[in-house]
Write an enzyme that holds these catalytic residues in place. Structure first.
Site, short mmCIF file in Angstrom:
data_model
loop_
_atom_site.label_atom_id
_atom_site.label_comp_id
_atom_site.label_asym_id
_atom_site.label_seq_id
_atom_site.Cartn_x
_atom_site.Cartn_y
_atom_site.Cartn_z
N TYR A 41 5.97 11.06 -25.74
CA TYR A 41 5.13 11.66 -26.76
C TYR A 41 4.05 10.69 -27.22
CZ TYR A 41 8.71 15.18 -26.87
OH TYR A 41 9.57 16.17 -26.52
N TYR B 203 6.18 18.47 -38.35
CA TYR B 203 5.90 18.40 -36.92
C TYR B 203 7.22 18.30 -36.19
CZ TYR B 203 4.21 17.36 -32.35
OH TYR B 203 3.98 17.44 -30.98
N HIS C 7 4.17 21.11 -30.07
CA HIS C 7 3.52 21.25 -28.76
C HIS C 7 4.55 21.73 -27.76
CE1 HIS C 7 0.76 18.45 -30.74
NE2 HIS C 7 -0.15 18.82 -29.86
N ASN D 128 6.24 26.22 -19.80
CA ASN D 128 7.57 26.48 -20.36
C ASN D 128 7.55 27.84 -21.07
OD1 ASN D 128 10.08 26.48 -21.57
ND2 ASN D 128 9.92 24.38 -22.32
N ALA E 39 10.31 28.58 -23.74
CA ALA E 39 10.08 28.00 -25.07
C ALA E 39 8.95 28.74 -25.79
CB ALA E 39 9.76 26.52 -24.95
N PHE F 71 10.40 31.89 -27.13
CA PHE F 71 11.32 31.60 -28.24
C PHE F 71 10.54 31.37 -29.53
CE2 PHE F 71 13.24 28.15 -30.80
CZ PHE F 71 14.37 28.81 -31.26
N TYR F 72 9.55 30.50 -29.48
CA TYR F 72 8.79 30.20 -30.70
C TYR F 72 7.97 31.40 -31.17
CZ TYR F 72 10.27 25.38 -30.36
OH TYR F 72 11.04 24.24 -30.32
#
Length: 136
Positions: A28, A40, A79, A84, A87, A90-91
């Site tokens: 990261y 975050y 991020h 993906n 993901a 999901f979000y």
């Protein structure tokens, strides 16, 4: 499935680092704070055999719950690798929206792009009140 949250004991730190590297094979960038206060989420993941059991939802809910009573924290940001889709879906189901895509964000993943997802945590009127209090 019930999740119990505890501080990470020194003896388990190595295992946590290993899990993190398996779930998130990225390094990261350092974040530079600015603007309104925000949560975050740098890493949130569940090993593949345990997905679909509600663990990710519980982890996300616990993270967001930490901000419920602090009106200064106006949004949650994270991020996600653009490839993906699991993901991203999901979000999206949990109220996050893609606000931008950053080309070349990741260095060792192809494609190297990241989607920036944001979820507003405070209603618009509370955000305005918090901003007015900060300006006073």
């Amino acid at each position: 499935m019930t999740i119990t949250y505890k501080p990470i004991a020194q003896e388990y730190l190595s295992a946590v680092k290993t899990l993190n590297s398996v779930i998130f094979p990225v390094k990261y960038h350092l974040l530079k704070p600015g603007g309104a206060a925000q949560l975050y989420i740098i890493s949130l993941g569940v090993l593949a055999p345990f997905r679909g059991a509600g663990i990710g939802s519980q982890l996300l809910a616990a993270s967001l719950a930490c901000c419920e009573h602090d009106t200064a924290i106006q949004r949650a940001t994270l991020h996600v690798h653009t490839a993906n889709t699991e993901a991203l879906e999901f979000y999206s189901r949990t109220g996050f929206t893609v606000t931008e895509t950053i080309a070349g964000y990741y260095k060792r993943i192809d494609p190297p792009d990241a989607a920036v997802l944001v979820k507003q945590l405070q209603p618009e009127e509370q955000q305005q009140q918090a901003q007015q209090q900060q300006d006073a």
